[in-house]
Design a protein around this motif. Structure first.
Motif, PDB file in Angstrom:
ATOM      1  N   ARG A   1       4.099   8.669 -11.414  1.00  0.00           N
ATOM      2  CA  ARG A   1       3.081   8.520 -10.370  1.00  0.00           C
ATOM      3  C   ARG A   1       3.487   7.421  -9.383  1.00  0.00           C
ATOM      4  O   ARG A   1       3.299   7.564  -8.174  1.00  0.00           O
ATOM      5  N   LEU A   2       4.053   6.346  -9.911  1.00  0.00           N
ATOM      6  CA  LEU A   2       4.517   5.278  -9.030  1.00  0.00           C
ATOM      7  C   LEU A   2       5.651   5.745  -8.135  1.00  0.00           C
ATOM      8  O   LEU A   2       5.761   5.314  -6.983  1.00  0.00           O
ATOM      9  N   ARG A   3       6.514   6.592  -8.673  1.00  0.00           N
ATOM     10  CA  ARG A   3       7.628   7.096  -7.868  1.00  0.00           C
ATOM     11  C   ARG A   3       7.125   7.823  -6.631  1.00  0.00           C
ATOM     12  O   ARG A   3       7.745   7.763  -5.557  1.00  0.00           O
ATOM     13  N   LYS A   4       5.991   8.506  -6.768  1.00  0.00           N
ATOM     14  CA  LYS A   4       5.396   9.207  -5.626  1.00  0.00           C
ATOM     15  C   LYS A   4       4.672   8.246  -4.688  1.00  0.00           C
ATOM     16  O   LYS A   4       4.782   8.345  -3.474  1.00  0.00           O
ATOM     17  N   LYS A   5       3.924   7.304  -5.260  1.00  0.00           N
ATOM     18  CA  LYS A   5       3.020   6.478  -4.456  1.00  0.00           C
ATOM     19  C   LYS A   5       3.683   5.213  -3.915  1.00  0.00           C
ATOM     20  O   LYS A   5       3.182   4.612  -2.963  1.00  0.00           O
ATOM     21  N   ALA A   6       4.775   4.793  -4.541  1.00  0.00           N
ATOM     22  CA  ALA A   6       5.504   3.612  -4.070  1.00  0.00           C
ATOM     23  C   ALA A   6       6.992   3.958  -4.038  1.00  0.00           C
ATOM     24  O   ALA A   6       7.785   3.431  -4.833  1.00  0.00           O
TER      25      ALA A   6
ATOM     26  N   ALA B   1      -0.703   2.855 -12.211  1.00  0.00           N
ATOM     27  CA  ALA B   1       0.171   3.207 -11.093  1.00  0.00           C
ATOM     28  C   ALA B   1      -0.590   3.162  -9.770  1.00  0.00           C
ATOM     29  O   ALA B   1      -0.095   2.622  -8.776  1.00  0.00           O
ATOM     30  N   ASP B   2      -1.793   3.732  -9.758  1.00  0.00           N
ATOM     31  CA  ASP B   2      -2.595   3.720  -8.534  1.00  0.00           C
ATOM     32  C   ASP B   2      -2.924   2.294  -8.101  1.00  0.00           C
ATOM     33  O   ASP B   2      -2.858   1.947  -6.916  1.00  0.00           O
TER      34      ASP B   2
ATOM     35  N   ALA C   1       0.166   0.530  -6.739  1.00  0.00           N
ATOM     36  CA  ALA C   1       0.476   1.033  -5.401  1.00  0.00           C
ATOM     37  C   ALA C   1      -0.459   0.423  -4.360  1.00  0.00           C
ATOM     38  O   ALA C   1      -0.035   0.075  -3.245  1.00  0.00           O
ATOM     39  N   ARG C   2      -1.738   0.279  -4.720  1.00  0.00           N
ATOM     40  CA  ARG C   2      -2.695  -0.369  -3.801  1.00  0.00           C
ATOM     41  C   ARG C   2      -2.297  -1.829  -3.557  1.00  0.00           C
ATOM     42  O   ARG C   2      -2.348  -2.308  -2.423  1.00  0.00           O
TER      43      ARG C   2
ATOM     44  N   GLU D   1       0.480  -2.273  -1.160  1.00  0.00           N
ATOM     45  CA  GLU D   1       0.022  -2.065   0.214  1.00  0.00           C
ATOM     46  C   GLU D   1      -0.902  -3.173   0.703  1.00  0.00           C
ATOM     47  O   GLU D   1      -1.392  -3.132   1.834  1.00  0.00           O
TER      48      GLU D   1
ATOM     49  N   ASN E   1       0.583  13.772 -12.574  1.00  0.00           N
ATOM     50  CA  ASN E   1      -0.675  14.324 -12.064  1.00  0.00           C
ATOM     51  C   ASN E   1      -1.731  14.360 -13.158  1.00  0.00           C
ATOM     52  O   ASN E   1      -1.921  15.365 -13.832  1.00  0.00           O
TER      53      ASN E   1
END
Length: 359
Positions: free
Chosen positions: A18-23, A279-280, A283-284, A287, A350
């Motif tokens: 998930r981190l690979r996608k979001k960061a 992970a979410d 990622a926040r 940012e 996911n």
């Protein structure tokens, strides 16, 4: 940004993918003792020879994620020390070390990959008429004893526990006991206090013979968090804040079985959402946004009873069992789909879940 994920079970693999996608600009390294992803929900199949519980870890992680096949000796100040003496620097770490078993001497723990493989080899070597004893009346014990009894009807199979599926509804418990009876599984309700080679000594003072004794109670966690100086609870699980960050070091997230999250049970149904939330949140934070609290509710529980039967128990969001349950072949097919979804969530990152109950 260096991110180290410690452990590649359901929680760690979901988090890394998930981190690979979001960061996408972060450098992500997964540290795991072995080069395989273990489907712990299929370990009972591995033991009985009715299925396999391993997938190459490289096939489970997205491109760009580095893999270190090693164990972590200690989490320090922005540094993870490996058991071979090397170290990895991190800006953030995700501790997803999972859980372990502490069996009585003489019993093989089946809740880990190493124990399951040892049990599989030992089971294959048993001749007709030998006795297998599974200790533990929880989900792991029931699934293990059912799978073995169905796969090896030539053996004498017993389940030893003072309570069998006691947390489920009365109807689900009856279904489980009927199925175990159909599979010719003997249930011993006395507590086993000592194992002396092929002799089991019970709390009542009586003894039983057992050619293979399996320990199906998973309730402990690795000592990594405590050894690293992170605050832990009485069971050694890392204490975390509402966002799943260590209360000792907010750079370290703790997820899955090794995290002390109120109201959560050890399960892949818990681990995947926690890994996804970590992970979410991370990622926040990358940012420059504030972290959000973790909230998760349960919908039900499932357990296999061999390949052709299962129990699906409806629960409320706090994981309390209601009266509604399903059993039989349809439940078995549904449980198989749930197990496949768990692997899919790990491979893709996911994961979806319900919000938890209001407190």
């Amino acid at each position: 940004m260096n991110i180290v994920v410690i452990g590649a079970g359901y929680a760690g693999t979901v988090a890394a993918n998930r981190l690979r996608k979001k960061a996408p600009d972060a450098r992500i390294t997964v540290v795991n003792p072995r080069g395989d992803f273990i489907e712990r929900v299929r370990l009972h199949e591995q033991i009985a020879g009715s299925g396999t519980a391993t997938r190459p870890l490289g096939e489970m992680l997205r491109d760009g994620i580095a893999i270190e096949t090693a164990s972590v000796d200690k989490i320090g100040d922005a540094t993870v020390t490996l058991d071979d003496g090397r170290s990895l620097d991190f800006d953030h770490a995700i501790l997803a070390a999972g859980s372990i078993a502490n069996p009585l001497p003489g019993a093989i723990p089946v809740g880990t990959w190493e124990g399951a493989e040892q049990a599989r080899v030992a089971l294959e070597a048993l001749s007709t008429g030998a006795t297998v004893t599974v200790i533990g009346g929880g989900l792991t014990g029931i699934e293990t004893v059912s799978e073995i009894a169905e796969a090896r009807p030539d053996l004498r199979v017993r389940l030893a526990s003072d309570a069998v599926a006691a947390w489920l509804s009365a109807g689900a418990q009856r279904h489980i006991r009927r199925t175990l009876a159909r599979l010719n599984v003997e249930i011993v309700t006395d507590r086993i206090v000592e194992i002396d080679e092929t002799t089991l000594r019970l709390d009542s003072g009586t003894t039983l013979g057992s050619d293979l004794t399996l320990w199906a109670i998973v309730s402990a966690v690795p000592e990594l968090a405590a050894r690293s100086g992170l605050a832990v609870d009485a069971h050694g699980r890392a204490l975390v804040d509402e966002s799943l960050r260590s209360v000792t070091d907010p750079r370290v997230f703790a997820v899955g079985d090794c995290a002390a999250v109120p109201g959560m049970r050890m399960a892949c149904a818990t681990a995947a959402p926690q890994g996804a939330h970590a992970a979410d949140t991370l990622a926040r934070m990358i940012e420059g946004r504030e972290p959000r609290p973790f909230s998760m509710g349960y919908a039900g529980q499932g357990m296999s009873l061999g390949r052709r039967d299962a129990v699906l128990q409806a629960t409320d969001r706090s994981d309390r069992a209601g009266r509604l349950f399903f059993g039989g072949r349809l439940a078995a097919r549904t449980k198989e789909l749930v197990s496949r979804y768990a692997a899919y969530a790990a491979r893709t990152g996911n994961s979806v879940w319900m919000r938890g109950p209001k407190r």
